[in-house]
Design a protein around this motif. Sequence first.
Motif, PDB file in Angstrom:
ATOM      1  N   LEU A 169      34.508 -13.357  55.909  1.00 33.72           N
ATOM      2  CA  LEU A 169      33.793 -12.519  56.871  1.00 33.72           C
ATOM      3  C   LEU A 169      33.557 -11.143  56.277  1.00 33.72           C
ATOM      4  O   LEU A 169      34.304 -10.690  55.415  1.00 33.72           O
ATOM      5  N   PHE A 170      32.546 -10.478  56.776  1.00 30.27           N
ATOM      6  CA  PHE A 170      32.292  -9.087  56.439  1.00 30.27           C
ATOM      7  C   PHE A 170      32.930  -8.238  57.524  1.00 30.27           C
ATOM      8  O   PHE A 170      32.863  -8.583  58.706  1.00 30.27           O
ATOM      9  N   ASN A 171      33.544  -7.136  57.137  1.00 31.65           N
ATOM     10  CA  ASN A 171      34.082  -6.231  58.135  1.00 31.65           C
ATOM     11  C   ASN A 171      33.872  -4.789  57.708  1.00 31.65           C
ATOM     12  O   ASN A 171      33.660  -4.486  56.543  1.00 31.65           O
ATOM     13  N   SER A 172      33.934  -3.912  58.706  1.00 32.69           N
ATOM     14  CA  SER A 172      33.846  -2.478  58.451  1.00 32.69           C
ATOM     15  C   SER A 172      35.259  -1.949  58.231  1.00 32.69           C
ATOM     16  O   SER A 172      36.241  -2.644  58.483  1.00 32.69           O
ATOM     17  N   VAL A 173      35.367  -0.692  57.802  1.00 35.45           N
ATOM     18  CA  VAL A 173      36.696  -0.132  57.543  1.00 35.45           C
ATOM     19  C   VAL A 173      37.539  -0.037  58.809  1.00 35.45           C
ATOM     20  O   VAL A 173      38.763   0.004  58.714  1.00 35.45           O
ATOM     21  N   LEU A 204      37.995 -11.062  53.358  1.00 35.83           N
ATOM     22  CA  LEU A 204      37.319 -10.019  54.117  1.00 35.83           C
ATOM     23  C   LEU A 204      36.623  -9.093  53.132  1.00 35.83           C
ATOM     24  O   LEU A 204      37.272  -8.482  52.287  1.00 35.83           O
ATOM     25  N   THR A 205      35.311  -9.020  53.215  1.00 41.29           N
ATOM     26  CA  THR A 205      34.564  -8.063  52.422  1.00 41.29           C
ATOM     27  C   THR A 205      34.428  -6.813  53.276  1.00 41.29           C
ATOM     28  O   THR A 205      33.693  -6.795  54.268  1.00 41.29           O
ATOM     29  N   THR A 206      35.191  -5.782  52.901  1.00 39.66           N
ATOM     30  CA  THR A 206      35.260  -4.555  53.694  1.00 39.66           C
ATOM     31  C   THR A 206      34.228  -3.564  53.191  1.00 39.66           C
ATOM     32  O   THR A 206      34.281  -3.111  52.050  1.00 39.66           O
ATOM     33  N   HIS A 207      33.277  -3.258  54.060  1.00 34.77           N
ATOM     34  CA  HIS A 207      32.190  -2.336  53.739  1.00 34.77           C
ATOM     35  C   HIS A 207      32.590  -0.907  54.089  1.00 34.77           C
ATOM     36  O   HIS A 207      33.245  -0.682  55.108  1.00 34.77           O
ATOM     37  N   PRO A 208      32.189   0.071  53.272  1.00 42.07           N
ATOM     38  CA  PRO A 208      32.530   1.465  53.549  1.00 42.07           C
ATOM     39  C   PRO A 208      31.654   2.047  54.660  1.00 42.07           C
ATOM     40  O   PRO A 208      30.797   2.902  54.435  1.00 42.07           O
ATOM     41  N   ALA A 209      31.875   1.514  55.853  1.00 44.03           N
ATOM     42  CA  ALA A 209      31.126   1.952  57.032  1.00 44.03           C
ATOM     43  C   ALA A 209      32.033   1.751  58.240  1.00 44.03           C
ATOM     44  O   ALA A 209      32.957   0.936  58.207  1.00 44.03           O
ATOM     45  N   VAL A 210      31.750   2.498  59.292  1.00 45.65           N
ATOM     46  CA  VAL A 210      32.454   2.324  60.552  1.00 45.65           C
ATOM     47  C   VAL A 210      31.530   1.546  61.469  1.00 45.65           C
ATOM     48  O   VAL A 210      30.383   1.951  61.698  1.00 45.65           O
ATOM     49  N   SER A 265      30.642  -2.733  42.749  1.00 48.88           N
ATOM     50  CA  SER A 265      30.041  -1.464  42.342  1.00 48.88           C
ATOM     51  C   SER A 265      29.432  -0.708  43.525  1.00 48.88           C
ATOM     52  O   SER A 265      29.223   0.499  43.446  1.00 48.88           O
ATOM     53  N   LEU A 266      29.168  -1.400  44.641  1.00 49.69           N
ATOM     54  CA  LEU A 266      28.656  -0.739  45.841  1.00 49.69           C
ATOM     55  C   LEU A 266      29.783  -0.194  46.722  1.00 49.69           C
ATOM     56  O   LEU A 266      29.527   0.393  47.763  1.00 49.69           O
ATOM     57  N   GLY A 267      31.031  -0.410  46.296  1.00 50.14           N
ATOM     58  CA  GLY A 267      32.161   0.138  47.028  1.00 50.14           C
ATOM     59  C   GLY A 267      32.770  -0.775  48.077  1.00 50.14           C
ATOM     60  O   GLY A 267      33.565  -0.326  48.905  1.00 50.14           O
ATOM     61  N   ASN A 268      32.427  -2.050  48.063  1.00 46.30           N
ATOM     62  CA  ASN A 268      33.025  -3.002  48.995  1.00 46.30           C
ATOM     63  C   ASN A 268      34.329  -3.530  48.420  1.00 46.30           C
ATOM     64  O   ASN A 268      34.378  -3.950  47.261  1.00 46.30           O
ATOM     65  N   ALA A 269      35.368  -3.520  49.227  1.00 39.67           N
ATOM     66  CA  ALA A 269      36.653  -4.106  48.835  1.00 39.67           C
ATOM     67  C   ALA A 269      36.665  -5.546  49.319  1.00 39.67           C
ATOM     68  O   ALA A 269      36.540  -5.809  50.516  1.00 39.67           O
ATOM     69  N   VAL A 270      36.776  -6.483  48.384  1.00 38.51           N
ATOM     70  CA  VAL A 270      36.794  -7.899  48.716  1.00 38.51           C
ATOM     71  C   VAL A 270      38.250  -8.353  48.604  1.00 38.51           C
ATOM     72  O   VAL A 270      38.800  -8.442  47.508  1.00 38.51           O
ATOM     73  N   LEU A 271      38.857  -8.599  49.757  1.00 32.99           N
ATOM     74  CA  LEU A 271      40.280  -8.875  49.843  1.00 32.99           C
ATOM     75  C   LEU A 271      40.509 -10.266  50.407  1.00 32.99           C
ATOM     76  O   LEU A 271      39.969 -10.596  51.465  1.00 32.99           O
ATOM     77  N   THR A 272      41.295 -11.070  49.691  1.00 31.88           N
ATOM     78  CA  THR A 272      41.577 -12.425  50.133  1.00 31.88           C
ATOM     79  C   THR A 272      43.047 -12.544  50.498  1.00 31.88           C
ATOM     80  O   THR A 272      43.912 -12.168  49.710  1.00 31.88           O
ATOM     81  N   TYR A 273      43.297 -13.076  51.693  1.00 34.65           N
ATOM     82  CA  TYR A 273      44.641 -13.174  52.245  1.00 34.65           C
ATOM     83  C   TYR A 273      44.999 -14.606  52.617  1.00 34.65           C
ATOM     84  O   TYR A 273      44.118 -15.408  52.905  1.00 34.65           O
ATOM     85  N   SER A 274      46.292 -14.859  52.638  1.00 40.60           N
ATOM     86  CA  SER A 274      46.829 -16.065  53.266  1.00 40.60           C
ATOM     87  C   SER A 274      47.899 -15.613  54.250  1.00 40.60           C
ATOM     88  O   SER A 274      48.381 -14.470  54.183  1.00 40.60           O
ATOM     89  N   LEU A 275      48.259 -16.501  55.170  1.00 43.61           N
ATOM     90  CA  LEU A 275      49.366 -16.183  56.068  1.00 43.61           C
ATOM     91  C   LEU A 275      50.655 -16.165  55.265  1.00 43.61           C
ATOM     92  O   LEU A 275      50.856 -17.014  54.389  1.00 43.61           O
ATOM     93  N   ARG A 276      51.517 -15.220  55.538  1.00 47.09           N
ATOM     94  CA  ARG A 276      52.808 -15.178  54.875  1.00 47.09           C
ATOM     95  C   ARG A 276      53.727 -16.179  55.571  1.00 47.09           C
ATOM     96  O   ARG A 276      53.753 -16.257  56.788  1.00 47.09           O
ATOM     97  N   ASP A 277      54.463 -16.944  54.775  1.00 45.87           N
ATOM     98  CA  ASP A 277      55.416 -17.917  55.350  1.00 45.87           C
ATOM     99  C   ASP A 277      56.518 -17.207  56.105  1.00 45.87           C
ATOM    100  O   ASP A 277      56.958 -16.138  55.767  1.00 45.87           O
TER     101      ASP A 277
END
Length: 180
Positions: A9-13, A137-143, A168-180
């Motif tokens: 998903l894409f998300n804002s900060v 989550l692709t976090t875009h530098p926007a509210v 290079s556009l400043g998006n943080a692409v963060l991949t998570y899993s549930l912690r056991d």
Amino acid sequence: MSRKVIAHLFNSVNGVVESPDQWQFDQFGAEEGELMGASIGGVTDVIIGRKLWDEWSQYWPGNDDPFANFINPVRKHVVSSTLSGELDWNSVAIDGDPVDYVKALRDNGSDGGISVTGGIETVRGLFLGGAIDTLTLTTHPAVGVGRRLFDETVPITRLTLVDSTVTSLGNAVLTYSLRD
């Protein structure tokens, strides 16, 4: 052998995932497109909520772009309490508990990945229910303004960061899993 279930998903900060077209602005470039292409490469099944399925099933057929070339032929499994059985647009309504359904689909031994494309409640429920292996989550530098994936209804939940990159556009692409 178990298949991998992903969501992206894409998300804002400030955590908004609703209507990313309203706040992505010029923050989606070639790198983001390549990352999206890599995430759906090899996917043979898509899990989608009914509202999003309704929108997309009216919009994507007949379109000719890279995402349309992916989403139109792929098998779609629709999370719905109002639909049943085989549906149009190469789709089937999920019968029973969506978490159990996706876990069974993941464990059926077929080839190809499974992508959960939305909506918000579908991704939230499947991720917190343990049916999604990784959430990107692709976090875009926007509210943004709108609904959040993890809102005040979600209890404290621990995650593990499994991958990260900054475009290079400043998006943080963060991949998570549930912690056991």
